[in-house]
Design an enzyme around this catalytic site. Structure first.
Site, PDB file in Angstrom:
ATOM      1  N   PRO A   1       0.844  -1.200   0.000  1.00  6.52           N
ATOM      2  CA  PRO A   1       0.000   0.000   0.000  1.00  6.52           C
ATOM      3  C   PRO A   1       0.881   1.252   0.000  1.00  6.52           C
ATOM      4  O   PRO A   1       1.968   1.248   0.565  1.00  6.52           O
ATOM      5  CB  PRO A   1      -0.797  -0.111   1.303  1.00  6.52           C
ATOM      6  CG  PRO A   1      -0.082  -1.111   2.136  1.00  6.52           C
ATOM      7  CD  PRO A   1       0.712  -1.983   1.222  1.00  6.52           C
ATOM      8  N   GLU A   2       0.423   2.287  -0.670  1.00  8.51           N
ATOM      9  CA  GLU A   2       1.149   3.546  -0.704  1.00  8.51           C
ATOM     10  C   GLU A   2       0.412   4.569   0.164  1.00  8.51           C
ATOM     11  O   GLU A   2      -0.542   4.222   0.856  1.00  8.51           O
ATOM     12  CB  GLU A   2       1.333   3.999  -2.158  1.00  8.51           C
ATOM     13  CG  GLU A   2       2.086   2.949  -2.975  1.00  8.51           C
ATOM     14  CD  GLU A   2       2.357   3.356  -4.422  1.00  8.51           C
ATOM     15  OE1 GLU A   2       2.493   4.555  -4.690  1.00  8.51           O
ATOM     16  OE2 GLU A   2       2.429   2.461  -5.273  1.00  8.51           O
TER      17      GLU A   2
END
Ligand SMILES: [Zn+2]
Length: 287
Positions: free
Chosen positions: A2-3
């Site tokens: 995830p960013e």
């Protein structure tokens, strides 16, 4: 992984549903989920009991909660980690790793992780440049959504590096929160190939790239993030839908939204980079 937008979605959920609550009991169901907590699972459980969650914080892709005892609990989401808020008595998830119960008898906070690359750990907190950060996060640069983000300084630092522009974007000590997805999207927006050397970019072009990264991450955040991997969910288990708005990432062979040429995929650091062959020509120096 995830960013920033996907992590911020989780942080907001924790701020709404966990902050201000007192933990009565922490249960570690799988020791691997607390392997980064070196003193071990029993110590993790004992130290959390009785502590109040004061706030949910994030820097780049790093997420933690501040505890009333002055320490922090870091949540590494890894590839598939989820922080879920579930009613007491709701059936355990198959991959439930850690459960936190609260003194208000309200919903539990559950850490669920199918692939167990993620985990939770307690950490001390240090002061860096006016911010309080868990020590493992102390070296992480501010992200483009941080009110104190100094874009001019980051532009200078990027241009001083003799590296590919995408490598610089992914360097969490330079600017944090940007990973493969949003780097490719930002590069497409400003028409830069990922292998362009940073020391040959103008300051305005570099600034435009950082603006584009912030812009694309803000747009993703507005729709709950990108659920490219269906395991990225908010605290209610729901996925975002920015994947519908991606212009290049994962779009190999589909027409560029600007010029119609098929999007190409190239190998990059054991992963892939997606770009448009016409809008983002390869630099002559790269082979
Ligand atoms: Zn194009």
């Amino acid at each position: 992984m995830p960013e920033l937008p996907e992590v911020e979605v989780v942080r907001r959920g924790l701020a709404d549903h966990a902050a201000g609550r007192v933990i009565t009991k922490a249960e570690v169901m799988h020791p691997r989920a607390v392997r980064r907590h070196v003193p071990g699972a029993r110590d993790f459980e004992a130290r959390l009991a009785g502590q109040r969650i004061d706030a949910a914080r994030r820097r780049g892709k790093y997420l933690w909660v501040e505890l009333s005892g002055g320490d922090a609990m870091i949540a590494h989401l890894g590839m598939s980690g989820q922080m879920l808020v579930r009613p007491v008595g709701a059936p355990d998830e198959k991959h439930l790793r850690v459960r936190l119960s609260f003194d208000d008898d309200g919903p539990e906070l559950r850490f669920v992780d199918q692939r167990t690359f993620g985990g939770l750990a307690l950490s001390d907190v240090v002061e860096v440049d006016g911010d309080r950060l868990p020590s493992p996060v102390a070296h992480i640069a501010r992200d483009p959504m941080d009110p104190a983000f100094d874009q001019a300084a980051v532009v200078q630092a990027m241009r001083r590096k003799h590296t590919d522009v995408k490598r610089a974007l992914l360097d969490q000590t330079l600017v944090s929160g940007i990973g493969n997805i949003y780097a490719d999207e930002a590069l497409w927006r400003v028409k830069l190939h990922w292998a362009r050397p940073t020391d040959r970019l103008t300051a305005p072009k570099t600034a435009a790239l950082l603006d584009a990264a912030a812009e694309v991450m803000n747009e993703a955040l507005a729709v709950g993030g990108t659920s490219f991997d269906a395991l990225y969910v908010n605290i209610n288990g729901q996925s975002g839908y920015f994947d519908r708005s991606l212009n290049v990432y994962g779009q190999e062979g589909k027409p560029c939204a600007r010029c119609g040429r098929p999007i190409r995929r190239e190998a990059f650091m054991n992963r892939s980079s997606f770009s448009c062959p016409r809008c983002q020509p390869r630099p002559a120096s790269a082979s």
